[in-house]
Design a protein around this motif. Structure first.
Motif, PDB file in Angstrom:
ATOM      1  N   ILE A 139       0.865  -1.186   0.000  1.00 36.52           N
ATOM      2  CA  ILE A 139       0.000   0.000   0.000  1.00 36.52           C
ATOM      3  C   ILE A 139       0.900   1.234   0.000  1.00 36.52           C
ATOM      4  N   ASP A 140       0.652   2.183  -0.900  1.00 38.21           N
ATOM      5  CA  ASP A 140       1.401   3.443  -0.871  1.00 38.21           C
ATOM      6  C   ASP A 140       0.492   4.585  -1.295  1.00 38.21           C
ATOM      7  N   GLY A 141       0.862   5.785  -0.876  1.00 44.69           N
ATOM      8  CA  GLY A 141       0.007   6.946  -1.082  1.00 44.69           C
ATOM      9  C   GLY A 141      -0.149   7.378  -2.525  1.00 44.69           C
ATOM     10  N   LYS A 142       0.851   7.139  -3.337  1.00 41.53           N
ATOM     11  CA  LYS A 142       0.773   7.492  -4.758  1.00 41.53           C
ATOM     12  C   LYS A 142       0.214   6.332  -5.598  1.00 41.53           C
ATOM     13  N   HIS A 143      -0.037   5.211  -4.953  1.00 40.48           N
ATOM     14  CA  HIS A 143      -0.618   4.016  -5.578  1.00 40.48           C
ATOM     15  C   HIS A 143       0.192   3.504  -6.768  1.00 40.48           C
ATOM     16  N   ARG A 144       1.495   3.614  -6.643  1.00 34.26           N
ATOM     17  CA  ARG A 144       2.367   2.981  -7.639  1.00 34.26           C
ATOM     18  C   ARG A 144       2.412   1.471  -7.408  1.00 34.26           C
ATOM     19  N   TYR A 145       2.291   1.080  -6.131  1.00 32.65           N
ATOM     20  CA  TYR A 145       2.474  -0.324  -5.780  1.00 32.65           C
ATOM     21  C   TYR A 145       1.250  -0.950  -5.110  1.00 32.65           C
ATOM     22  N   THR A 146       0.274  -0.152  -4.746  1.00 36.96           N
ATOM     23  CA  THR A 146      -0.874  -0.662  -4.003  1.00 36.96           C
ATOM     24  C   THR A 146      -1.512  -1.853  -4.722  1.00 36.96           C
ATOM     25  N   GLY A 147      -1.653  -2.956  -3.994  1.00 33.78           N
ATOM     26  CA  GLY A 147      -2.279  -4.155  -4.530  1.00 33.78           C
ATOM     27  C   GLY A 147      -1.310  -5.240  -4.938  1.00 33.78           C
ATOM     28  N   GLN A 148      -0.037  -4.896  -5.112  1.00 35.59           N
ATOM     29  CA  GLN A 148       0.921  -5.907  -5.555  1.00 35.59           C
ATOM     30  C   GLN A 148       1.308  -6.811  -4.377  1.00 35.59           C
ATOM     31  N   ASN A 149       1.990  -7.911  -4.679  1.00 28.54           N
ATOM     32  CA  ASN A 149       2.483  -8.819  -3.651  1.00 28.54           C
ATOM     33  C   ASN A 149       3.997  -8.661  -3.550  1.00 28.54           C
ATOM     34  N   TYR A 150       4.438  -8.131  -2.428  1.00 31.17           N
ATOM     35  CA  TYR A 150       5.857  -7.858  -2.192  1.00 31.17           C
ATOM     36  C   TYR A 150       6.280  -8.622  -0.940  1.00 31.17           C
ATOM     37  N   GLU A 151       7.336  -9.390  -1.027  1.00 31.68           N
ATOM     38  CA  GLU A 151       7.776 -10.145   0.142  1.00 31.68           C
ATOM     39  C   GLU A 151       8.856  -9.361   0.883  1.00 31.68           C
ATOM     40  N   GLU A 152       8.469  -8.838   2.030  1.00 30.95           N
ATOM     41  CA  GLU A 152       9.330  -8.006   2.868  1.00 30.95           C
ATOM     42  C   GLU A 152      10.557  -8.775   3.338  1.00 30.95           C
ATOM     43  N   ARG A 153      11.749  -8.179   3.117  1.00 29.51           N
ATOM     44  CA  ARG A 153      13.028  -8.698   3.592  1.00 29.51           C
ATOM     45  C   ARG A 153      13.342 -10.094   3.057  1.00 29.51           C
ATOM     46  N   LYS A 154      12.796 -10.422   1.879  1.00 30.03           N
ATOM     47  CA  LYS A 154      13.059 -11.766   1.363  1.00 30.03           C
ATOM     48  C   LYS A 154      13.144 -11.730  -0.163  1.00 30.03           C
ATOM     49  N   ARG A 155      12.088 -12.188  -0.868  1.00 25.35           N
ATOM     50  CA  ARG A 155      12.175 -12.337  -2.323  1.00 25.35           C
ATOM     51  C   ARG A 155      11.719 -11.092  -3.079  1.00 25.35           C
TER      52      ARG A 155
END
Length: 270
Positions: A139-155
């Protein structure tokens, strides 16, 4: 009542008026008794299986740094101020268990410069306070990434917004060095885009600058992220080395400029 006259005989047509009134009254009374009671209505309301995990007034059953997390006006708020800039991403973590297969529904609102996310099936790090490692609905305020699947500190990125992606096993990719070597441009390389769910920019127009609804559907090795009822990304994780089948649930505030994110109406179905 007319449809039932034949079974009682023609003489029933000549019942006294008072008898007819009593029959009608009795029929209405029976129908009134068919109305759902208060208990029945409440049962229907919880029939979908979702249970609230945030009471809207306290941080009961949640654990995070109070410098960055508080409750206000029914919302769970994460905020960074000029005086409280972060050195590392920090989370508020639900203490009610480590969900495996589940659905999560909530509403969120984020400031323009905000960067946040919903982590799930995640591990708690013992080297950084209130830090999680694992899947994240970005989730981000400019919605560049909102909705994507991002694995924190890993892949890192497993599926961008608009992608249905399959993740394959990368040999020896569980070691830190191998993990880094398999990431290019902040995306995991052992992934294959199976189909498009829509253009990234077109899907962005479905995301509001005010309140939005997020709905995560996580079952087996498949993870779907919906925003406002629209499927934004889907990951089929066949990476038996790196995937997690269960883990902690939490919300993030990200290193960066001052920001504010709000979450409310958080409910979980396991």
């Amino acid at each position: 009542m007319i449809a039932n006259f034949s079974q009682y005989g023609i003489k029933k047509l000549f019942l006294p008026i008072t008898s007819v009134v009593l029959l009608v009254f009795g029929s209405c009374k029976d129908k009134a008794q068919e109305k759902p009671t208060e208990a029945m209505v409440e049962e229907v309301g919880t029939a979908d299986g979702f249970e609230s995990i945030f009471d809207g007034s306290t941080l009961n059953n949640w654990d995070g740094d109070p410098t960055y997390w508080r409750v206000e006006n029914g919302s769970l708020i994460g905020e960074i101020t000029p005086e409280t800039l972060l050195d590392a991403n920090t989370f508020i973590i639900w203490q009610g268990g480590e969900p495996s297969d589940f659905e999560l529904k909530l509403e969120f609102r984020i400031s323009e410069n905000g960067n946040s996310g919903i982590n799930y099936r995640s591990e708690l790090l013992d080297t950084i306070p209130f830090a999680l490692r694992g899947y994240q609905a970005d989730i981000d305020g400019k919605h560049r990434y909102t909705g994507q699947n991002y694995e924190e500190r890993k892949r890192t990125t497993l599926a961008y917004r608009g992608e249905k992606a399959e993740i394959s096993t990368q040999e020896n990719a569980s070691e830190p060095e191998s993990l880094r070597n398999n990431v290019q441009r902040n995306a995991w390389q052992s992934r294959k885009v199976l189909e498009s769910l829509g253009h990234m920019d077109s899907l962005k127009t479905k995301i509001n600058n005010d309140w939005n609804e997020a709905h995560l559907v996580v079952k087996g090795n498949t993870m779907q992220h919906f925003i406002n009822g629209i499927l934004m990304s889907e990951v089929i994780d066949n990476d038996s080395v790196n995937r997690n089948a269960s883990g902690k649930l939490g919300m993030q505030v990200h290193v960066g400029p001052p920001m504010k994110v709000e979450y409310r109406n958080i409910s979980l179905k396991q």
